[in-house]
Scaffold this active site. Structure first.
Site, PDB file in Angstrom:
ATOM      1  N   SER A  51      35.890  52.273  40.096  1.00 60.15           N
ATOM      2  CA  SER A  51      36.174  51.469  41.292  1.00 60.15           C
ATOM      3  C   SER A  51      35.355  51.921  42.498  1.00 60.15           C
ATOM      4  CB  SER A  51      37.674  51.618  41.602  1.00 60.15           C
ATOM      5  OG  SER A  51      37.919  51.403  42.968  1.00 60.15           O
ATOM      6  N   GLY A  52      34.785  50.955  43.175  1.00 58.91           N
ATOM      7  CA  GLY A  52      34.042  51.286  44.392  1.00 58.91           C
ATOM      8  C   GLY A  52      34.962  51.856  45.455  1.00 58.91           C
ATOM      9  N   LEU A  53      36.154  51.269  45.558  1.00 59.70           N
ATOM     10  CA  LEU A  53      37.117  51.762  46.541  1.00 59.70           C
ATOM     11  C   LEU A  53      37.484  53.224  46.240  1.00 59.70           C
ATOM     12  CD1 LEU A  53      39.225  51.434  48.805  1.00 59.70           C
ATOM     13  CD2 LEU A  53      40.815  50.557  47.079  1.00 59.70           C
ATOM     14  N   ASP A  63      34.792  52.034  51.945  1.00 62.30           N
ATOM     15  CA  ASP A  63      34.296  51.181  50.856  1.00 62.30           C
ATOM     16  C   ASP A  63      33.308  50.165  51.430  1.00 62.30           C
ATOM     17  OD1 ASP A  63      34.004  49.954  48.425  1.00 62.30           O
ATOM     18  OD2 ASP A  63      35.972  48.972  48.424  1.00 62.30           O
ATOM     19  N   ASP A  90      32.063  49.218  39.122  1.00 63.55           N
ATOM     20  CA  ASP A  90      32.190  48.261  40.227  1.00 63.55           C
ATOM     21  C   ASP A  90      30.932  48.448  41.076  1.00 63.55           C
ATOM     22  OD1 ASP A  90      32.753  46.925  42.535  1.00 63.55           O
ATOM     23  OD2 ASP A  90      34.487  48.157  43.085  1.00 63.55           O
ATOM     24  N   ASP A  92      29.572  46.672  43.385  1.00 63.32           N
ATOM     25  CA  ASP A  92      29.536  45.950  44.673  1.00 63.32           C
ATOM     26  C   ASP A  92      28.541  44.784  44.582  1.00 63.32           C
ATOM     27  OD1 ASP A  92      31.420  47.705  45.560  1.00 63.32           O
ATOM     28  OD2 ASP A  92      30.026  49.004  46.625  1.00 63.32           O
ATOM     29  N   GLU A 119      29.412  41.519  42.789  1.00 61.53           N
ATOM     30  CA  GLU A 119      30.169  40.489  43.494  1.00 61.53           C
ATOM     31  C   GLU A 119      29.250  39.693  44.413  1.00 61.53           C
ATOM     32  OE1 GLU A 119      32.660  43.690  44.917  1.00 61.53           O
ATOM     33  OE2 GLU A 119      32.331  43.097  46.996  1.00 61.53           O
ATOM     34  N   LYS A 125      28.656  45.478  51.677  1.00 58.37           N
ATOM     35  CA  LYS A 125      29.906  44.720  51.517  1.00 58.37           C
ATOM     36  C   LYS A 125      31.057  45.476  52.185  1.00 58.37           C
ATOM     37  CE  LYS A 125      32.585  46.292  49.206  1.00 58.37           C
ATOM     38  NZ  LYS A 125      33.361  46.698  48.029  1.00 58.37           N
ATOM     39  N   ASN A 127      35.494  45.984  51.582  1.00 57.75           N
ATOM     40  CA  ASN A 127      36.534  45.752  50.583  1.00 57.75           C
ATOM     41  C   ASN A 127      37.185  44.385  50.778  1.00 57.75           C
ATOM     42  OD1 ASN A 127      39.552  46.025  49.570  1.00 57.75           O
ATOM     43  ND2 ASN A 127      38.303  47.507  48.456  1.00 57.75           N
ATOM     44  N   SER A 128      37.474  43.726  49.672  1.00 54.46           N
ATOM     45  CA  SER A 128      37.978  42.351  49.717  1.00 54.46           C
ATOM     46  C   SER A 128      39.313  42.239  50.442  1.00 54.46           C
ATOM     47  CB  SER A 128      38.137  41.819  48.294  1.00 54.46           C
ATOM     48  OG  SER A 128      36.916  41.902  47.619  1.00 54.46           O
ATOM     49  N   ARG A 164      31.373  38.688  39.731  1.00 54.09           N
ATOM     50  CA  ARG A 164      32.660  38.600  40.432  1.00 54.09           C
ATOM     51  C   ARG A 164      32.583  37.527  41.511  1.00 54.09           C
ATOM     52  NH1 ARG A 164      35.490  43.849  43.207  1.00 54.09           N
ATOM     53  NH2 ARG A 164      36.221  42.870  45.143  1.00 54.09           N
ATOM     54  N   HIS A 195      38.644  37.085  41.733  1.00 52.47           N
ATOM     55  CA  HIS A 195      39.459  37.970  42.544  1.00 52.47           C
ATOM     56  C   HIS A 195      40.309  37.173  43.522  1.00 52.47           C
ATOM     57  CE1 HIS A 195      40.830  41.753  43.658  1.00 52.47           C
ATOM     58  NE2 HIS A 195      39.909  42.159  44.538  1.00 52.47           N
TER      59      HIS A 195
HETATM   60  C1  SPV Z   1      37.542  48.185  43.690  1.00 51.30           C
HETATM   61  O1  SPV Z   1      38.355  48.737  42.952  1.00 51.30           O
HETATM   62  O2  SPV Z   1      36.772  48.817  44.419  1.00 51.30           O
HETATM   63  C2  SPV Z   1      37.481  46.740  43.723  1.00 51.30           C
HETATM   64  C3  SPV Z   1      38.669  45.964  43.505  1.00 51.30           C
HETATM   65  O3  SPV Z   1      36.441  46.222  44.039  1.00 51.30           O
HETATM   66  S1  SPV Z   1      39.327  45.630  45.044  1.00 51.30           S
HETATM   67  O4  SPV Z   1      39.507  46.846  45.766  1.00 51.30           O
HETATM   68  O5  SPV Z   1      40.569  44.966  44.733  1.00 51.30           O
HETATM   69  O6  SPV Z   1      38.409  44.728  45.732  1.00 51.30           O
HETATM   70 MG    MG Z   2      35.124  47.405  44.899  1.00 53.46          MG
END
Ligand code: SPV
Ligand code: MG
Length: 554
Positions: A51-53, A63, A90, A92, A119, A125, A127-128, A164, A195
């Site tokens: 996971s990027g986060l 992130d 992930d 990004d 994505e 980017k 975080n969503s 994504r 997502h």
């Molecule tokens: C991540 O886990 O970094 C994701 C998923 O991209 S989210 O945080 O839900 O965007």
């Molecule tokens: Mg991410």
């Protein structure tokens, strides 16, 4: 099945592809470093979401592409090395345009990463779940070119690129999400991740219905977590990503431990609530290294241990040992015991137990385990040996603590393969010398006494009867027992313990008992090159002995 016909294990890329193509709904879990990746695998997951986060969080940054992509890839390498299951990164936005993605794909393949998810947002980017609606999306054509470039860059046909779609996050609606997903599929994406940041799964389910399985569908139900998993199965979701739950679990556990330690100024409260250190060693694979060391580092960190008897005062040394046990007497500037410990360590015998007694507080030598014989006054050598009973197993050298020896003597003893081997000197002292003791009779008096081996027949600590044959050698106070030999020693020790004069018994009595039981006892014959310290004049000789040693042994 022979190794020749056995199928090689599937590549990680192939395993990820099979997860995406599986007719069942599969599940992968977030990890953010080597340790958490291993934990995910041990829990039984078939894959890892890098996971990027979570990766940025474990670096302590946001992130927002604050960690460089090479820093991410370096961490992925640790994660991949620590595990055998596929990792989906992930990625990004791919950290730039099509060209950056091409290079990323190459590097991921080189480091054993099975696939990447990109994505349709703009670099850098965010975080969503942070202001999703205000986030700009990439042009569809530009993003399709990026997907095509990534697919063209991969050399492993099973490396996966997941596209994504962020249209629902950015508030562009279902039709736009479907239009983009279809375009990405046509550009070569191996799967579509849809997502959503809603707390209900409705828009994702609506997407799934209209998508109708045109390509594997991936979801991240972080916000709609209360949805029963069965709903995702029924919707035909291929892969569910539990996206950030280990970093969140770790943060909570660390906060609680830190707070408790700070508040209580003690470790007592937390010790039982955290994993023991040895669990960390296990997760790091310490066992494998220990095994490899046994295979590849012959002679390093031997399995042979040693018990050094150092409890006695050494009465014959009078005032010299008033405040020190004999083994701490300095010889050419270094305590006797220190010299013996260094001799063992030089031969990689590192597991050392020293039995202390008289002035135990003065026995200050590092790198040894100490056990104390509190009754050293009345209790002799065997009682001291019994104090080290824990160390009497597998493969052990037992020795008096006041010995000075040349290194080869220990070297030869370490080569001995008999169950029980005694080191004995064929140079006997004069009969009227107090050192006329620990006398040994062997099967043959060797013609060429050094080096040589013989079989022990009898041993006496003092010559209390006059056997027809004169003794062949004097035992120097060092023996090695392995396997059955240790059992013989321990059994004989148990037998002698029942005797009323146990307190006065010495090691020769133990060996006499082993011989009386009929066990074979080998003798490693030497001719000098050792000494022990019993009287004041021995100290001067010992200093000469030490000075004669090779420089690195002094
Ligand atoms: C991540 O886990 O970094 C994701 C998923 O991209 S989210 O945080 O839900 O965007
Ligand atoms: Mg991410």
């Amino acid at each position: 099945m022979s190794a020749r016909t056995e199928n090689p294990p599937l590549r990680k890329t192939t395993r990820l592809r099979r997860l995406l193509d599986s007719p069942r709904t599969e599940f992968i879990l977030e990890a953010h470093n080597g340790l958490s990746a291993r934990i995910v695998e041990e829990a039984g997951f078939p894959g890892i979401w890098a996971s990027g986060l979570a990766l940025s969080a474990q670096f302590g940054v946001r992130d927002n592409n604050e960690a460089s992509w090479t820093q991410v890839v370096d961490m992925l390498e640790f994660m991949s090395d620590a595990t055998s299951i596929p990792i989906l990164l992930d990625g990004d936005t791919g950290y730039g345009n099509f060209n950056n993605l091409r290079r990323l794909v190459q590097k991921l393949e080189q480091r054993g990463i099975a696939g990447v998810c990109i994505e349709d947002k703009l670099f850098p980017k965010t975080n969503s779940f942070i202001d999703g609606e205000r986030q700009p999306l990439a042009e569809v054509e530009e993003f399709c070119g990026k997907i095509r470039a990534g697919k063209d860059a991969q050399t492993d046909p099973d490396f996966c690129i997941v596209a994504r779609v962020e249209a629902l996050i950015a508030g562009w609606g279902l039709d736009e999400a479907l239009r983009r997903a279809e375009a990405y599929r046509r550009a070569g994406a191996d799967a579509i991740l849809i997502h959503s940041k809603q707390s209900r799964p409705d828009e994702v389910l609506a997407f799934a219905e209209r998508w109708a399985g045109r390509a594997p569908l991936v979801i991240v139900p972080t916000k709609y977590y209360s949805t029963p998993t069965e709903v995702f199965r029924r919707a035909g979701v291929s892969l569910v990503i539990w996206a950030n739950h280990l970093i969140r679990a770790a943060a909570r556990a660390m906060q609680e431990a830190a707070r408790t330690i700070r508040e209580t100024e003690s470790l007592l409260e937390v010790e039982d609530r955290i994993v023991p250190v040895k669990e960390i060693f296990r997760l790091q694979g310490a066992e494998e290294l220990a095994e490899a060391e046994r295979r590849y580092l012959a002679g390093r960190g031997r399995d042979t241990r040693a018990v050094i008897l150092g409890a006695s005062r050494g009465e014959a040394l009078d005032g010299l040992t008033e405040s020190l046990p004999k083994v701490m007497l300095p010889v050419a500037g270094k305590p006797l015991l220190q010299r013996l410990v260094e001799t063992f360590k030089r031969q990689q015998v590192n597991d050392l137990t020293v039995v202390t007694g008289y002035r135990a507080d003065r026995v200050q030598v590092g790198g040894v385990r100490r056990v104390e014989n509190p009754d050293y006054d009345e209790h002799g050598e065997l009682a001291s040996l019994a104090c080290a009973a824990d160390a009497l197993r597998d493969d052990v050298i037992v020795t008096y603590g006041d010995l000075l020896i040349r290194g080869y003597i220990l070297d030869d003893l370490l080569d001995a393969d008999a169950p029980l081997t005694l080191v004995a000197d064929t140079r006997l002292p004069p009969r009227d010398d107090p050192q006329w003791r620990d006398l040994l009779w062997c099967t043959a008096r060797p013609e060429t006494p050094w080096p040589g081996r013989a079989r022990a027949v009898a041993i006496q600590s003092r010559l209390h009867e006059s056997p027809s044959e004169p003794p062949a050698a004097r035992w120097i106070g060092m023996l090695r027992a392995r396997g059955a030999g240790v059992t013989w020693l321990v059994e004989s020790l148990g037998r002698l313990r029942r005797r009323t004069d146990f307190a006065r018994l010495g090691l020769p009595d133990l060996l006499a008992c082993v011989l009386a039981e009929g066990h074979p006892v080998e003798v490693q014959l030497i001719h000098g090159h050792w000494m022990d310290v019993n009287r004041a004049e021995d100290l001067l000789r010992a200093a000469d002995f030490a000075r004669d040693l090779p420089a690195e042994w002094r």
